[in-house]
Design an enzyme around this catalytic site. Sequence first.
Site, PDB file in Angstrom:
ATOM      1  N   SER A  93      32.642  10.153 -38.368  1.00  0.00           N
ATOM      2  CA  SER A  93      31.379  10.768 -38.780  1.00  0.00           C
ATOM      3  C   SER A  93      31.106  10.590 -40.272  1.00  0.00           C
ATOM      4  O   SER A  93      30.636  11.501 -40.949  1.00  0.00           O
ATOM      5  CB  SER A  93      31.358  12.259 -38.404  1.00  0.00           C
ATOM      6  OG  SER A  93      30.042  12.761 -38.364  1.00  0.00           O
ATOM      7  N   LYS A 124      23.527  11.075 -36.125  1.00  0.00           N
ATOM      8  CA  LYS A 124      24.048   9.707 -36.219  1.00  0.00           C
ATOM      9  C   LYS A 124      23.908   8.926 -34.917  1.00  0.00           C
ATOM     10  O   LYS A 124      24.082   7.703 -34.920  1.00  0.00           O
ATOM     11  CB  LYS A 124      25.509   9.739 -36.678  1.00  0.00           C
ATOM     12  CG  LYS A 124      25.682  10.300 -38.095  1.00  0.00           C
ATOM     13  CD  LYS A 124      27.152  10.310 -38.521  1.00  0.00           C
ATOM     14  CE  LYS A 124      27.332  10.769 -39.961  1.00  0.00           C
ATOM     15  NZ  LYS A 124      27.656  12.192 -40.092  1.00  0.00           N
ATOM     16  N   SER A 179      25.578  16.247 -37.626  1.00  0.00           N
ATOM     17  CA  SER A 179      25.918  14.823 -37.499  1.00  0.00           C
ATOM     18  C   SER A 179      25.553  14.190 -36.163  1.00  0.00           C
ATOM     19  O   SER A 179      25.718  12.976 -35.995  1.00  0.00           O
ATOM     20  CB  SER A 179      27.417  14.627 -37.757  1.00  0.00           C
ATOM     21  OG  SER A 179      27.689  14.720 -39.136  1.00  0.00           O
TER      22      SER A 179
END
Length: 265
Positions: A109, A52, A49
């Site tokens: 997230s 991101k 993640s």
Amino acid sequence: TTFGLPQPSCADETAGGISLTCPSAILMEASTKSVIYEKAPDERRSPASITKIMTAILIFDAIESGKISLEDEVVTSAYAKSMGGSQVYLEEGEKQTVDTLIKCIMVSSGNDASVAMAEYIAGSESGFVQMMNERAASLGMENTHFEDCCGLTDSDNHYTTARDIALMAQELITRYPQIKSYTTIWMDSIRDGQFGLNNTNKLVRFYSGTNGLKTGSTSKAKFCISATAKREDMQLIAVIMGAETSAIRNEQAKKLLDYGFANYA
């Protein structure tokens, strides 16, 4: 004060007495991009993640250019709803503002929130991923290739490095400092308090000066973090990739930040 003191030899992984068990790491000072410490910084690895961060850069690019605004309402598609992993359980047809979706992405997230924003900006996730790769190239991220906007993929063709993560983190926090109003949230909620958001970055609560930025973990990537912290006038970026547990990830990030704050100004 200026950024100073001699840099430790970057070839020496135990420079300054730092010894890390994670396979790859870097410590960068944000205003100059000076590298204080590195360990296999150009080894390509799955970022999970931490992907991101680039998604957030493109969101703020779109806001800055006037293409979108924080007040815009984004409608969740069936595809965005279908994302697994960490999510805020957006329903198909559900409307949330850009402001709320940024919070869902950077605090909790949310994979679903990331895809909803990708589709809103580029029309499709694949179109957005093309933009991600173009933006990465413009930042000199030479060992990065994205396949999705949230890091959920297990594809070997979705990779970056500790150095490249530091570069995109540096871009996000220096070009768009307003991101810190999201990444310093410890707990919040959406849907009028019906759904709680808890920050995946525990350093926000437990490490003085932390102002971001993003964690990531999958079975492929193991546990990763791009931790940003500021004390007095110095902003540091510590990246840990491939740690065995979340506790080790956090401890290793703190070790790097401690070293930077103790030895540099």
